[in-house]
Design an enzyme around this catalytic site. Structure first.
Site, PDB file in Angstrom:
ATOM      1  N   ASP A 230       0.946  -1.263  -0.091  1.00 58.04           N
ATOM      2  CA  ASP A 230       0.216  -0.066  -0.006  1.00 58.04           C
ATOM      3  C   ASP A 230       0.867   1.110   0.027  1.00 58.04           C
ATOM      4  OD1 ASP A 230      -2.186  -1.558   0.033  1.00 58.04           O
ATOM      5  OD2 ASP A 230      -2.456  -1.667   2.253  1.00 58.04           O
ATOM      6  N   CYS A 231       2.150   1.163  -0.522  1.00 57.61           N
ATOM      7  CA  CYS A 231       2.960   2.379  -0.561  1.00 57.61           C
ATOM      8  C   CYS A 231       3.379   2.769  -2.023  1.00 57.61           C
ATOM      9  CB  CYS A 231       4.151   1.990   0.358  1.00 57.61           C
ATOM     10  SG  CYS A 231       3.889   1.887   2.030  1.00 57.61           S
TER      11      CYS A 231
END
Length: 286
Positions: A230-231
């Protein structure tokens, strides 16, 4: 498609030096191209130039092969990277999904509108839940069950499917699996939808995290999938207001609407070649 005339789309990320815009537009005009869209951005901190130029090909003098060669020569003096795309080349999309159907259904509906030259070529899932929905749209459905013990072999089978079907883009439409480093190294062109306004509430159960924190807005984020969970570079985001009266179920219900719209916009922008990545950021020429 919005226009019947094929266009060329040129994207570039390079060091910011004087004269780039003039060189690009002058070259296109010299060869008979009619400019459709021109957009640029300069990141002053990084000293980078990012640009998108689109032009009609009807009156353009160069063949596509000659155009690629000419752009190679033109950009030789710029330190960076560039891409060339054509609007009449159909892009092939694979949708990865688990049990939740709301993002998948929205993408299936959007694909029928045909305002972007693309098609959903196959759907891959680790559950059989969505088979009927997918096959009712005459799209191949591939069941690839996955466990911790079979993850490596399953991902290799998935990568083989992507190669066989000549897939250009993978869309994780609530595919509740973490893609491995090996998968993303082999196929980095992957968009994920995360059900929070990143960088808040990374990882599992973000709506539960948001409810426990008592936030007043929740959101969704479409981003490129990377090895860091999720980065990845963010393409699109949206929020909706919530209150102390909302339960976790209320947050999930409201969040699903946001997830659908955010993912659909991100996929469309990418397929229109309006997204440029640099570092862990994006420029979106919307």
């Amino acid at each position: 498609m919005a226009s019947t005339s094929p266009t060329a789309v040129f994207l570039i990320v390079c060091k910011d030096v004087p004269g780039i815009v003039a060189a690009l537009t002058s070259f296109i005009l010299k060869e008979g191209g009619n400019l459709v869209d021109v957009d640029f951005h300069t990141d002053r901190e990084e000293k980078l130039f990012l640009g998108r130029v689109e032009w009609n090909l009807d009156t353009f003098n160069l063949t596509r092969e000659a155009l690629h060669s000419a752009l190679t020569d033109l950009c030789a003096g710029y330190e960076g990277r560039w891409e060339l795309h054509f609007s009449d080349v159909q892009q092939r999309v694979a949708v990865f999904v688990s049990k939740q159907d709301h993002c998948l259904l929205d993408l299936l509906h959007g694909s029928q509108l045909q305002d972007v030259n693309s098609e959903i070529a196959l759907v891959v899932s680790n559950h059989d839940t969505m088979r009927g929905v997918v096959e009712s749209h005459n799209i191949p459905f591939h069941l690839t069950p996955i466990t911790k013990a079979t993850k490596a072999a399953t991902e290799q089978a998935q990568l083989s499917l992507l190669s066989t079907h000549k897939i250009d883009l993978v869309v994780m439409a609530k595919y509740m699996q973490i893609l491995s480093d090996d998968f993303l190294s082999a196929f980095p062109n992957t968009i994920n939808i995360h059900h929070s306004f990143l960088p808040a509430f990374v990882g599992a159960k973000p709506y539960h995290q948001a409810h426990q924190r008592g936030v007043k807005i929740i959101g969704a984020t479409a981003h490129f999938a990377t090895v860091d969970l999720d980065c990845g570079p963010i393409i699109e985001q949206e929020v909706v207001r919530v209150s102390h009266r909302d339960s976790v179920d209320d947050l999930v219900r409201k969040g699903k609407d946001v997830e659908r719209s955010v993912l659909a916009r991100a996929v469309r922008l990418h397929l229109l070649h309006r997204v440029l990545t640099y570092g862990n950021k994006t420029v979106v020429f919307a």
